[in-house]
Write a protein that holds these residues in place. Structure first.
Motif, PDB file in Angstrom:
ATOM      1  N   ASP A  32       0.919  -1.291  -0.065  1.00 43.12           N
ATOM      2  CA  ASP A  32      -0.228   0.088  -0.001  1.00 43.12           C
ATOM      3  C   ASP A  32       0.858   1.225   0.082  1.00 43.12           C
ATOM      4  OD1 ASP A  32       0.879   0.252   2.551  1.00 43.12           O
ATOM      5  OD2 ASP A  32      -1.224  -0.283   3.712  1.00 43.12           O
ATOM      6  N   ASP A  33       2.049   1.057   0.029  1.00 45.83           N
ATOM      7  CA  ASP A  33       3.074   2.313  -0.299  1.00 45.83           C
ATOM      8  C   ASP A  33       2.959   2.853  -1.871  1.00 45.83           C
ATOM      9  OD1 ASP A  33       4.430   0.610  -2.070  1.00 45.83           O
ATOM     10  OD2 ASP A  33       6.261   0.298  -0.428  1.00 45.83           O
ATOM     11  N   GLY A  34       1.895   2.160  -2.668  1.00 49.22           N
ATOM     12  CA  GLY A  34       1.949   2.535  -4.110  1.00 49.22           C
ATOM     13  C   GLY A  34       3.225   2.194  -5.010  1.00 49.22           C
ATOM     14  N   TRP A  35       4.092   1.567  -4.439  1.00 44.61           N
ATOM     15  CA  TRP A  35       5.322   1.356  -5.335  1.00 44.61           C
ATOM     16  C   TRP A  35       5.847  -0.217  -5.342  1.00 44.61           C
ATOM     17  CZ3 TRP A  35       6.475   4.369  -8.972  1.00 44.61           C
ATOM     18  CH2 TRP A  35       6.290   5.746  -9.011  1.00 44.61           C
ATOM     19  N   THR A  36       5.922  -0.789  -4.031  1.00 43.66           N
ATOM     20  CA  THR A  36       6.652  -1.818  -3.907  1.00 43.66           C
ATOM     21  C   THR A  36       5.832  -3.118  -4.479  1.00 43.66           C
ATOM     22  OG1 THR A  36       7.544  -1.182  -1.875  1.00 43.66           O
ATOM     23  CG2 THR A  36       7.707  -3.417  -2.007  1.00 43.66           C
ATOM     24  N   GLU A  37       6.462  -3.899  -5.542  1.00 43.22           N
ATOM     25  CA  GLU A  37       5.700  -4.936  -5.997  1.00 43.22           C
ATOM     26  C   GLU A  37       6.374  -6.320  -5.518  1.00 43.22           C
ATOM     27  OE1 GLU A  37       3.094  -4.785  -7.959  1.00 43.22           O
ATOM     28  OE2 GLU A  37       2.931  -2.874  -8.928  1.00 43.22           O
ATOM     29  N   VAL A  38       5.757  -7.025  -4.841  1.00 45.59           N
ATOM     30  CA  VAL A  38       6.209  -8.402  -4.464  1.00 45.59           C
ATOM     31  C   VAL A  38       5.622  -9.740  -5.257  1.00 45.59           C
ATOM     32  CG1 VAL A  38       6.662  -7.343  -2.320  1.00 45.59           C
ATOM     33  CG2 VAL A  38       4.625  -8.628  -2.388  1.00 45.59           C
ATOM     34  N   THR A  39       6.157 -10.514  -5.124  1.00 41.47           N
ATOM     35  CA  THR A  39       5.507 -11.935  -5.694  1.00 41.47           C
ATOM     36  C   THR A  39       4.539 -12.415  -5.040  1.00 41.47           C
ATOM     37  OG1 THR A  39       7.335 -13.484  -4.678  1.00 41.47           O
ATOM     38  CG2 THR A  39       7.884 -12.501  -6.879  1.00 41.47           C
ATOM     39  N   ILE A  40       3.577 -12.888  -5.499  1.00 40.43           N
ATOM     40  CA  ILE A  40       2.120 -13.466  -4.694  1.00 40.43           C
ATOM     41  C   ILE A  40       2.454 -14.444  -3.731  1.00 40.43           C
ATOM     42  CG2 ILE A  40       1.412 -14.915  -6.586  1.00 40.43           C
ATOM     43  CD1 ILE A  40      -1.352 -13.389  -6.010  1.00 40.43           C
ATOM     44  N   ASP A  41       3.432 -15.365  -4.160  1.00 40.81           N
ATOM     45  CA  ASP A  41       3.863 -16.444  -3.282  1.00 40.81           C
ATOM     46  C   ASP A  41       4.928 -16.310  -2.521  1.00 40.81           C
ATOM     47  OD1 ASP A  41       5.852 -16.706  -5.185  1.00 40.81           O
ATOM     48  OD2 ASP A  41       5.279 -18.555  -6.088  1.00 40.81           O
ATOM     49  N   GLY A  42       5.729 -15.100  -2.479  1.00 43.10           N
ATOM     50  CA  GLY A  42       6.774 -14.884  -1.624  1.00 43.10           C
ATOM     51  C   GLY A  42       7.997 -15.497  -2.025  1.00 43.10           C
ATOM     52  N   LEU A  43       8.163 -16.151  -3.207  1.00 40.21           N
ATOM     53  CA  LEU A  43       9.391 -16.750  -3.497  1.00 40.21           C
ATOM     54  C   LEU A  43      10.215 -15.520  -4.480  1.00 40.21           C
ATOM     55  CD1 LEU A  43       7.972 -19.282  -2.942  1.00 40.21           C
ATOM     56  CD2 LEU A  43       8.952 -20.482  -4.943  1.00 40.21           C
ATOM     57  N   ILE A  44      11.600 -15.770  -4.431  1.00 38.24           N
ATOM     58  CA  ILE A  44      12.337 -14.778  -4.970  1.00 38.24           C
ATOM     59  C   ILE A  44      12.350 -14.315  -6.400  1.00 38.24           C
ATOM     60  CG2 ILE A  44      14.065 -14.861  -3.089  1.00 38.24           C
ATOM     61  CD1 ILE A  44      15.761 -16.395  -5.087  1.00 38.24           C
ATOM     62  N   SER A  45      12.546 -13.151  -6.935  1.00 40.43           N
ATOM     63  CA  SER A  45      12.393 -12.772  -7.982  1.00 40.43           C
ATOM     64  C   SER A  45      13.934 -12.035  -8.426  1.00 40.43           C
ATOM     65  CB  SER A  45      11.189 -11.948  -8.259  1.00 40.43           C
ATOM     66  OG  SER A  45      11.337 -11.112  -9.651  1.00 40.43           O
ATOM     67  N   ALA A  46      14.377 -12.005  -9.565  1.00 46.57           N
ATOM     68  CA  ALA A  46      15.665 -11.306 -10.121  1.00 46.57           C
ATOM     69  C   ALA A  46      15.251 -10.671 -11.392  1.00 46.57           C
ATOM     70  CB  ALA A  46      16.743 -12.336 -10.391  1.00 46.57           C
ATOM     71  N   GLN A  47      16.107  -9.684 -11.637  1.00 45.69           N
ATOM     72  CA  GLN A  47      15.950  -8.500 -12.909  1.00 45.69           C
ATOM     73  C   GLN A  47      17.245  -8.060 -13.295  1.00 45.69           C
ATOM     74  OE1 GLN A  47      13.388  -5.133 -12.293  1.00 45.69           O
ATOM     75  NE2 GLN A  47      12.854  -5.213 -14.304  1.00 45.69           N
ATOM     76  N   PHE A  48      17.667  -8.171 -14.566  1.00 48.63           N
ATOM     77  CA  PHE A  48      18.635  -7.032 -15.039  1.00 48.63           C
ATOM     78  C   PHE A  48      17.942  -6.340 -16.275  1.00 48.63           C
ATOM     79  CE2 PHE A  48      20.883 -10.797 -13.223  1.00 48.63           C
ATOM     80  CZ  PHE A  48      22.042 -10.122 -12.479  1.00 48.63           C
ATOM     81  N   GLU A  49      18.827  -5.227 -16.454  1.00 43.79           N
ATOM     82  CA  GLU A  49      18.375  -4.263 -17.137  1.00 43.79           C
ATOM     83  C   GLU A  49      19.150  -3.612 -18.081  1.00 43.79           C
ATOM     84  OE1 GLU A  49      15.978  -1.032 -15.862  1.00 43.79           O
ATOM     85  OE2 GLU A  49      15.053  -0.517 -17.568  1.00 43.79           O
ATOM     86  N   HIS A  50      19.181  -3.572 -19.260  1.00 35.98           N
ATOM     87  CA  HIS A  50      20.079  -2.500 -19.963  1.00 35.98           C
ATOM     88  C   HIS A  50      19.201  -1.654 -21.036  1.00 35.98           C
ATOM     89  CE1 HIS A  50      24.282  -3.488 -19.788  1.00 35.98           C
ATOM     90  NE2 HIS A  50      24.034  -4.588 -20.079  1.00 35.98           N
ATOM     91  N   THR A  51      19.660  -0.289 -21.301  1.00 37.11           N
ATOM     92  CA  THR A  51      19.109   0.429 -22.481  1.00 37.11           C
ATOM     93  C   THR A  51      19.976   0.110 -23.507  1.00 37.11           C
ATOM     94  OG1 THR A  51      18.385   2.095 -21.080  1.00 37.11           O
ATOM     95  CG2 THR A  51      18.554   2.911 -23.279  1.00 37.11           C
ATOM     96  N   VAL A  52      19.142  -0.096 -25.015  1.00 35.87           N
ATOM     97  CA  VAL A  52      19.538  -0.621 -25.982  1.00 35.87           C
ATOM     98  C   VAL A  52      19.190   0.267 -27.308  1.00 35.87           C
ATOM     99  CG1 VAL A  52      19.991  -3.066 -25.244  1.00 35.87           C
ATOM    100  CG2 VAL A  52      18.045  -2.404 -26.634  1.00 35.87           C
ATOM    101  N   ALA A  53      20.086   0.115 -28.470  1.00 28.35           N
ATOM    102  CA  ALA A  53      19.612   0.905 -29.613  1.00 28.35           C
ATOM    103  C   ALA A  53      19.881  -0.247 -30.744  1.00 28.35           C
ATOM    104  CB  ALA A  53      20.677   2.009 -29.809  1.00 28.35           C
ATOM    105  N   VAL A  54      18.611  -0.238 -31.503  1.00 23.48           N
ATOM    106  CA  VAL A  54      18.866  -1.153 -32.711  1.00 23.48           C
ATOM    107  C   VAL A  54      19.649  -0.205 -33.600  1.00 23.48           C
ATOM    108  CG1 VAL A  54      17.351  -2.061 -34.366  1.00 23.48           C
ATOM    109  CG2 VAL A  54      16.280  -1.691 -32.196  1.00 23.48           C
ATOM    110  N   THR A  55      20.566  -1.193 -34.491  1.00 21.84           N
ATOM    111  CA  THR A  55      21.520  -0.412 -35.242  1.00 21.84           C
ATOM    112  C   THR A  55      21.271  -0.967 -36.741  1.00 21.84           C
ATOM    113  OG1 THR A  55      23.229  -2.345 -35.079  1.00 21.84           O
ATOM    114  CG2 THR A  55      23.343  -0.339 -33.481  1.00 21.84           C
ATOM    115  N   ALA A  56      21.895  -0.615 -37.671  1.00 22.66           N
ATOM    116  CA  ALA A  56      21.580  -0.814 -38.966  1.00 22.66           C
ATOM    117  C   ALA A  56      21.758  -2.557 -39.368  1.00 22.66           C
ATOM    118  CB  ALA A  56      22.403  -0.299 -40.044  1.00 22.66           C
ATOM    119  N   ASP A  57      22.617  -2.991 -38.339  1.00 22.64           N
ATOM    120  CA  ASP A  57      22.642  -4.470 -38.421  1.00 22.64           C
ATOM    121  C   ASP A  57      22.819  -5.306 -37.246  1.00 22.64           C
ATOM    122  OD1 ASP A  57      25.114  -3.394 -37.528  1.00 22.64           O
ATOM    123  OD2 ASP A  57      26.597  -4.112 -39.152  1.00 22.64           O
TER     124      ASP A  57
END
Ligand SMILES: [Zn+2]
Length: 333
Positions: free
Chosen positions: A279-304
């Motif tokens: 109810d803080d309006g932000w925190t998202e937790v898995t519904i079953d309480g098991l762990i979750s992981a994430q990685f992220e990049h910003t990318v650009a599509v190029t000509a090839d």
């Protein structure tokens, strides 16, 4: 794509059922994360330029169509990406048992300011911090707070830097002290899935090829892929079109074109894929309480191919994992 099930033989060829091996729920569940005291509000020097939404109470008002850039725009995106990559490396270097997520946020905040960047999340839609920090079953959008990290936790730090009118967005999951092998395998698969998704982002292909590549890593190892959130176009706008599905969504058939910039940021779950919000309006937790992981990049599509933008000058980033087996070709610069 079919997900390996609890009674199937584990993918690791141990001969055990998944649920007795890498899918062992007792190894994939940590004591529940309790909220702490949110990190103190920090200011950014007036000399550092703010993103436009700061002038409208944190709510973006302009167009948010897909972001496609020419050479000059891509150079500006590389700059923002380099800054974000460095902030993430700086904060990630301080991950250890006993450090609070508020302290990690402070390190990130100082790194942005040192590099002349504004933290895109600070003041965005009411979020009051320079980073999102998400521990264990918190899948994303965790609020930095007074909770000290514990040995065996996993923690994602999500960084977005606004520099000279452009945003760069990147995140990584880090191990706190020593984590168990089942948790390690989940994080490794998430890193692999991220890089495989990026490698699939080739000009002329459809957006759903990205999600297909993510699923091809996650499902055969029994992991869930979160569908409530996806990647997003990013550039002069923080969150823009298109939505980047991390599953092979049948209607995501728009073509990728050179100059397009967006994020690839799959969240993999050890158990169910559904998230619930605090109810803080932000925190998202898995519904079953098991762990979750994430990685992220910003990318650009190029000509090839595809270029990863959220790396330092020498091409390094925190989007890496010691045991990740990266087989997909074509990612990187
Ligand atoms: Zn196994």
């Amino acid at each position: 794509m079919k997900r390996l099930r609890a009674n199937d033989p584990c993918w690791c060829a141990s001969g055990e059922k998944l649920k007795r091996c890498h899918g062992d729920r007792s190894a994939l569940q940590r004591p529940p994360v309790r909220r702490g005291v949110p990190a103190a509000l920090r200011s950014v020097p007036e000399s550092i330029a703010r993103p436009p939404y700061l002038a409208t109470g944190g709510h973006p008002t302009g167009p948010s169509g897909r972001q496609v850039f020419d050479a000059a725009g891509l150079e500006a995106m590389r700059h923002a990406g380099r800054v974000a990559a460095q902030v993430l490396l700086d904060a990630g270097a301080e991950v250890r048992p006993g450090v609070t997520t508020a302290e990690l946020n402070d390190i990130a905040h100082d790194s942005y300011v040192r590099q002349g960047a504004y933290p895109s999340t600070l003041g965005y839609r009411g979020f009051a911090h320079a980073s999102c920090i998400s521990v264990n079953e918190v899948a994303c959008h965790g609020i930095p707070d007074s909770r000290p990290l514990a040995d065996g936790d996993i923690v994602n730090i999500d960084i977005t830097a606004f520099v000279d009118g452009y945003h760069g967005d990147t995140s990584a999951t880090f191990a706190v002290g020593t984590i168990n092998p089942a948790a390690d395998a989940l994080v490794a698969a998430t890193c692999e899935a991220t890089l495989a998704g990026i490698a699939a982002a080739q000009p002329g292909r459809t957006i759903n090829e990205i999600g297909r590549a993510v699923e091809a890593v996650a499902r055969p190892r029994g992991y869930g892929v979160v569908t409530m959130y996806g990647g997003h176009g990013i550039g002069t706008v923080f969150h823009a079109a298109p939505h980047i599905h991390h599953t092979a969504h049948p209607s995501a058939t728009a073509k990728l074109v050179p100059g397009m910039t967006f994020t690839v940021e799959p969240m993999l779950t050890a158990g169910r894929e559904d998230l619930v919000s605090w109810d803080d309006g932000w925190t998202e937790v898995t519904i079953d309480g098991l762990i979750s992981a994430q990685f992220e990049h910003t990318v650009a599509v190029t000509a090839d191919g595809v270029e990863i933008l959220t790396v330092t000058d020498d091409g390094t980033s925190a989007v890496t994992w010691p045991n990740a087996v990266v087989t997909a070709a074509g990612a990187g610069r």
